[in-house]
Design a protein around this motif. Structure first.
Motif, PDB file in Angstrom:
ATOM      1  N   GLN A 199      -1.281   8.175   9.936  1.00 45.14           N
ATOM      2  CA  GLN A 199      -0.554   7.673   8.782  1.00 45.14           C
ATOM      3  C   GLN A 199       0.945   7.805   8.957  1.00 45.14           C
ATOM      4  N   GLU A 243       4.213   5.560   7.479  1.00 46.60           N
ATOM      5  CA  GLU A 243       5.134   6.249   6.583  1.00 46.60           C
ATOM      6  C   GLU A 243       6.573   6.128   7.076  1.00 46.60           C
ATOM      7  N   ASP A 274      -0.051   2.229   4.186  1.00 53.92           N
ATOM      8  CA  ASP A 274       0.780   3.414   4.419  1.00 53.92           C
ATOM      9  C   ASP A 274       2.224   3.157   3.990  1.00 53.92           C
ATOM     10  N   ARG A 321       2.288   3.411   0.201  1.00 57.73           N
ATOM     11  CA  ARG A 321       2.155   4.791  -0.257  1.00 57.73           C
ATOM     12  C   ARG A 321       3.452   5.571  -0.027  1.00 57.73           C
ATOM     13  N   LYS A 366       6.299   4.633  -2.694  1.00 57.93           N
ATOM     14  CA  LYS A 366       6.030   4.602  -4.134  1.00 57.93           C
ATOM     15  C   LYS A 366       7.057   5.396  -4.937  1.00 57.93           C
ATOM     16  N   HIS A 371       8.668  -0.913  -5.551  1.00 60.32           N
ATOM     17  CA  HIS A 371       7.373  -1.548  -5.803  1.00 60.32           C
ATOM     18  C   HIS A 371       7.477  -2.631  -6.873  1.00 60.32           C
TER      19      HIS A 371
END
Length: 364
Positions: A56, A60, A94, A97, A100, A106
């Protein structure tokens, strides 16, 4: 003999040899027997594993780099958050996430995925719920808006043509027949104007690969970003200038001959990053950077250490191995490169350094 191999042999026996590009297109995208049209090729049960499937942390780091570039360019809203060849949707998941917590990101982002495979489109929708996703067959139908795009192992699967140096000209490598089996061969010598600039740095017998579809994608990408702003992060294996035969096939995580079992193995070639940068004029190309260096600049080791504190045993060992695989020079760290593209007046991109010399069309 695969069903597609029978069709190719029949076609070549009637119409003559085909280019490597035609062979790749049939093998990968044939609507009934093509590799990407019929399967999910990723992960341990597939034929290869990409960086987002390894850890991940890869997504990221990229997500935070994209978000920082968005902030640096004034946080435009709305904007297109796009990925070319998104696989199972793991990388985009990823990215979403990791971002966020970025205020406004977003709310402004509209997710668009360029994907030809119906099998993978279904995987992407499942993976990205509840995010609304718009799919495209090609980059040309993306909306007219600021474009923040990532392409990880997308360009290596686009069809190439191969040419072998012969005096002051070239012979094109083709797929033909020897008896009733597929075989590689060469055309008679012919001029190739697109390779005139390579006569100075090649010699007889050298192979140079051209990927016209990649250049078309980059030209369209440049049009979007030049008109509306944004950036692109391109990650793939290859080097600054193409030389040598890099056409290869992978099946069950192992190399196989490129003409074996057409449609049942992944076909790729190394990416010519200089050609991508040339095609993206007038955008400014940041210095092509090894993946390991790029990820380290973004802070992947600090992230790895933070995650490691919550792990033990086999999970910790696997995590350490994933960090090494992504960054170490003996693994993906050097083989894979990162190219960043922005307008010339945009701020520098996170993890990359601007290199005006590489941004010039003549590559000098």
């Amino acid at each position: 003999m695969s069903a597609l191999e029978k069709q190719l042999i029949n076609r070549i026996s009637k119409a003559g040899p085909i280019s490597v590009a035609d062979y790749m297109t049939e093998c990968l995208l044939h609507p009934e027997h093509g590799y990407y049209a019929t399967r999910d090729p990723f992960g341990t049960e597939g034929d290869f594993t990409t960086a987002p499937e390894i850890s991940q942390m890869f997504g990221e780091m990229l997500g935070l780099a994209i978000a920082q570039a968005w902030l640096d360019q004034g946080a435009p809203s709305p904007f297109t958050l796009a990925e070319l060849g998104p696989g199972r949707g793991t990388l985009m998941a990823d990215i979403l996430r990791a971002t966020k917590g970025v205020p406004g990101f977003h709310a402004a982002a509209q997710v668009h995925l360029v994907e030809a495979s119906p099998v993978l489109r279904a995987r992407q929708i499942e993976r990205l719920v509840p995010t609304h996703v718009t799919h495209h067959d090609s980059i040309g139908t993306l909306p007219d808006a600021p474009l923040f795009l990532v392409a990880n192992e997308f360009f290596d699967a686009l069809p190439i043509r191969q040419y072998q140096r012969d005096g002051d000209g070239w012979r094109e490598c083709q797929v033909g027949l020897e008896g009733d089996k597929l075989a590689m061969g060469l055309t008679a010598p012919l001029p190739v104007p697109a390779l005139d600039h390579r006569l100075d740095d090649t010699q007889d017998g050298d192979v140079v690969e051209i990927c016209a579809p990649a250049q078309g994608v980059m030209a369209k990408l440049a049009d979007f970003i030049d008109a509306h702003g944004g950036t692109a992060f391109i990650i793939d294996y290859g080097d600054w200038r193409s030389v040598g035969d890099t056409f290869q096939a992978l099946k069950d995580h192992a190399p196989v001959p490129v003409l074996d079992t057409p449609g049942e193995a992944d076909l790729t070639a190394h990416v010519d990053f200089e050609a991508l940068a040339r095609a993206a004029t007038p955008l400014s190309a940041h210095q092509m950077t090894p993946q390991g260096v790029f990820l380290e600049r973004l802070g992947i080791t600090a992230r790895a250490q933070a995650l490691a504190g919550k792990l033990s045993g086999e999970a910790l060992d696997s995590h350490i191995a994933a960090h090494r695989r992504l960054t170490h020079p003996d693994e993906m760290g050097t083989l894979f490169k990162v190219l960043g593209l922005t307008r010339a007046d945009a701020p520098d991109l996170p993890g990359l350094q601007r290199n005006q010399s590489q941004a010039r069309p003549d590559g000098t």
